[in-house]
Design a protein around this motif. Structure first.
Motif, PDB file in Angstrom:
ATOM      1  N   ALA A  16       1.929 -22.372  28.297  1.00  0.00           N
ATOM      2  CA  ALA A  16       2.240 -23.022  27.401  1.00  0.00           C
ATOM      3  C   ALA A  16       3.809 -24.584  27.068  1.00  0.00           C
ATOM      4  O   ALA A  16       4.399 -23.658  27.551  1.00  0.00           O
ATOM      5  CB  ALA A  16       1.900 -22.635  25.860  1.00  0.00           C
ATOM      6  N   THR A  17       3.263 -25.613  27.243  1.00  0.00           N
ATOM      7  CA  THR A  17       3.898 -26.503  26.442  1.00  0.00           C
ATOM      8  C   THR A  17       4.569 -26.710  25.589  1.00  0.00           C
ATOM      9  O   THR A  17       5.021 -27.603  24.674  1.00  0.00           O
ATOM     10  CB  THR A  17       3.543 -27.938  27.205  1.00  0.00           C
ATOM     11  OG1 THR A  17       3.154 -28.316  26.948  1.00  0.00           O
ATOM     12  CG2 THR A  17       3.563 -27.442  28.857  1.00  0.00           C
ATOM     13  N   ASP A  18       3.087 -26.510  24.638  1.00  0.00           N
ATOM     14  CA  ASP A  18       3.517 -26.369  23.104  1.00  0.00           C
ATOM     15  C   ASP A  18       2.441 -24.655  22.143  1.00  0.00           C
ATOM     16  O   ASP A  18       1.572 -24.798  22.199  1.00  0.00           O
ATOM     17  CB  ASP A  18       2.987 -27.661  22.285  1.00  0.00           C
ATOM     18  CG  ASP A  18       2.402 -27.930  21.108  1.00  0.00           C
ATOM     19  OD1 ASP A  18       3.027 -27.120  20.222  1.00  0.00           O
ATOM     20  OD2 ASP A  18       2.754 -29.674  20.516  1.00  0.00           O
ATOM     21  N   ILE A  19       3.675 -24.529  21.370  1.00  0.00           N
ATOM     22  CA  ILE A  19       3.481 -23.617  20.681  1.00  0.00           C
ATOM     23  C   ILE A  19       2.768 -23.154  19.812  1.00  0.00           C
ATOM     24  O   ILE A  19       0.871 -22.182  19.855  1.00  0.00           O
ATOM     25  CB  ILE A  19       4.467 -22.258  20.487  1.00  0.00           C
ATOM     26  CG1 ILE A  19       4.027 -21.267  20.031  1.00  0.00           C
ATOM     27  CG2 ILE A  19       4.978 -22.942  19.383  1.00  0.00           C
ATOM     28  CD1 ILE A  19       3.703 -20.028  20.802  1.00  0.00           C
ATOM     29  N   GLU A  20       2.501 -24.463  18.833  1.00  0.00           N
ATOM     30  CA  GLU A  20       1.129 -24.650  18.205  1.00  0.00           C
ATOM     31  C   GLU A  20      -0.045 -24.672  19.096  1.00  0.00           C
ATOM     32  O   GLU A  20      -0.963 -24.608  17.784  1.00  0.00           O
ATOM     33  CB  GLU A  20       1.577 -26.328  17.365  1.00  0.00           C
ATOM     34  CG  GLU A  20       2.873 -26.260  16.434  1.00  0.00           C
ATOM     35  CD  GLU A  20       2.785 -25.226  15.537  1.00  0.00           C
ATOM     36  OE1 GLU A  20       2.278 -24.283  15.148  1.00  0.00           O
ATOM     37  OE2 GLU A  20       4.013 -24.079  15.621  1.00  0.00           O
ATOM     38  N   ASP A  21      -0.154 -25.866  20.160  1.00  0.00           N
ATOM     39  CA  ASP A  21      -1.086 -26.174  20.771  1.00  0.00           C
ATOM     40  C   ASP A  21      -2.066 -24.465  21.033  1.00  0.00           C
ATOM     41  O   ASP A  21      -3.030 -24.527  21.116  1.00  0.00           O
ATOM     42  CB  ASP A  21      -0.892 -26.276  22.195  1.00  0.00           C
ATOM     43  CG  ASP A  21      -1.350 -27.799  21.754  1.00  0.00           C
ATOM     44  OD1 ASP A  21      -1.899 -28.778  20.714  1.00  0.00           O
ATOM     45  OD2 ASP A  21      -0.771 -28.841  22.468  1.00  0.00           O
ATOM     46  N   TYR A  22      -0.910 -23.442  21.675  1.00  0.00           N
ATOM     47  CA  TYR A  22      -1.102 -22.561  22.046  1.00  0.00           C
ATOM     48  C   TYR A  22      -1.954 -21.232  20.690  1.00  0.00           C
ATOM     49  O   TYR A  22      -2.741 -20.681  21.192  1.00  0.00           O
ATOM     50  CB  TYR A  22      -0.399 -21.723  22.242  1.00  0.00           C
ATOM     51  CG  TYR A  22      -0.237 -20.185  23.020  1.00  0.00           C
ATOM     52  CD1 TYR A  22      -0.941 -19.848  23.879  1.00  0.00           C
ATOM     53  CD2 TYR A  22      -0.200 -18.923  21.370  1.00  0.00           C
ATOM     54  CE1 TYR A  22      -1.551 -17.827  23.998  1.00  0.00           C
ATOM     55  CE2 TYR A  22      -0.556 -17.929  21.502  1.00  0.00           C
ATOM     56  CZ  TYR A  22      -1.367 -17.127  22.635  1.00  0.00           C
ATOM     57  OH  TYR A  22      -0.872 -16.159  22.485  1.00  0.00           O
ATOM     58  N   GLU A  24      -2.978 -23.179  18.215  1.00  0.00           N
ATOM     59  CA  GLU A  24      -4.978 -23.066  18.145  1.00  0.00           C
ATOM     60  C   GLU A  24      -5.835 -22.895  18.615  1.00  0.00           C
ATOM     61  O   GLU A  24      -6.974 -22.361  18.330  1.00  0.00           O
ATOM     62  CB  GLU A  24      -4.386 -25.118  17.391  1.00  0.00           C
ATOM     63  CG  GLU A  24      -5.796 -25.005  17.282  1.00  0.00           C
ATOM     64  CD  GLU A  24      -6.281 -24.449  15.854  1.00  0.00           C
ATOM     65  OE1 GLU A  24      -7.351 -24.824  14.926  1.00  0.00           O
ATOM     66  OE2 GLU A  24      -5.545 -24.571  14.485  1.00  0.00           O
TER      67      GLU A  24
END
Length: 146
Positions: A16-22, A24
């Motif tokens: 993951a490059t973005d924890i929020e995306d992960y 969600e």
């Protein structure tokens, strides 16, 4: 909903490059800090039914269902019996014991060492009980708790 294994989720976190995306993307795979939900997740990950767990744990059917629904809080030994019913590895069992607030299996404790030996070799609960019985320790499962 596709249930992902913990290993799959760990791999996705690393990538993951973005924890929020992960978060969600995987919100349906996250724990909500409820032990019964954790048990149900393990049940799903292992591809088993509650009836399978009853057979594999030697615990009373109604008691197992009450544990999974959150009506009963099992003792450490009952959780270890559930681990056999859920076909958990030694690592998964340790994680479950930690998550439930119980002491992990300790290799310096002779009874715990016998249980770890059985878990590491993917033995059934009756095989673990044979080991425990031969060494004069209390066996697992076989409860009639209500």
């Amino acid at each position: 909903m596709q249930v992902k294994t913990t290993d799959e989720l760990n791999h996705e976190i690393k990538a993951a490059t973005d924890i929020e995306d992960y978060l969600e993307k995987n919100k349906e795979n996250m724990l909500t800090h409820s032990f019964p939900e954790y048990l149900n997740l393990l049940l799903s990950e292992q591809g088993l039914s509650r009836a399978d767990v009853v057979r594999g744990s030697l615990l009373d059917r109604a008691y197992v269902y009450q544990i999974f629904s959150g009506e009963k809080i099992p003792s450490r030994d009952k959780l270890i019996a559930l681990a056999f019913g859920l076909c958990l590895s030694d690592r998964q069992t340790q994680r479950m014991l930690r998550f439930s607030g119980n002491r992990e299996l300790y290799a310096r404790d002779q009874r715990d060492a016998l249980i770890l030996f059985a878990l590491q070799r993917r033995k059934k609960i009756w095989e673990a009980n044979e080991l425990l019985f031969r060494h004069n320790f209390t066996i697992l499962g076989v409860s009639k708790e209500k």
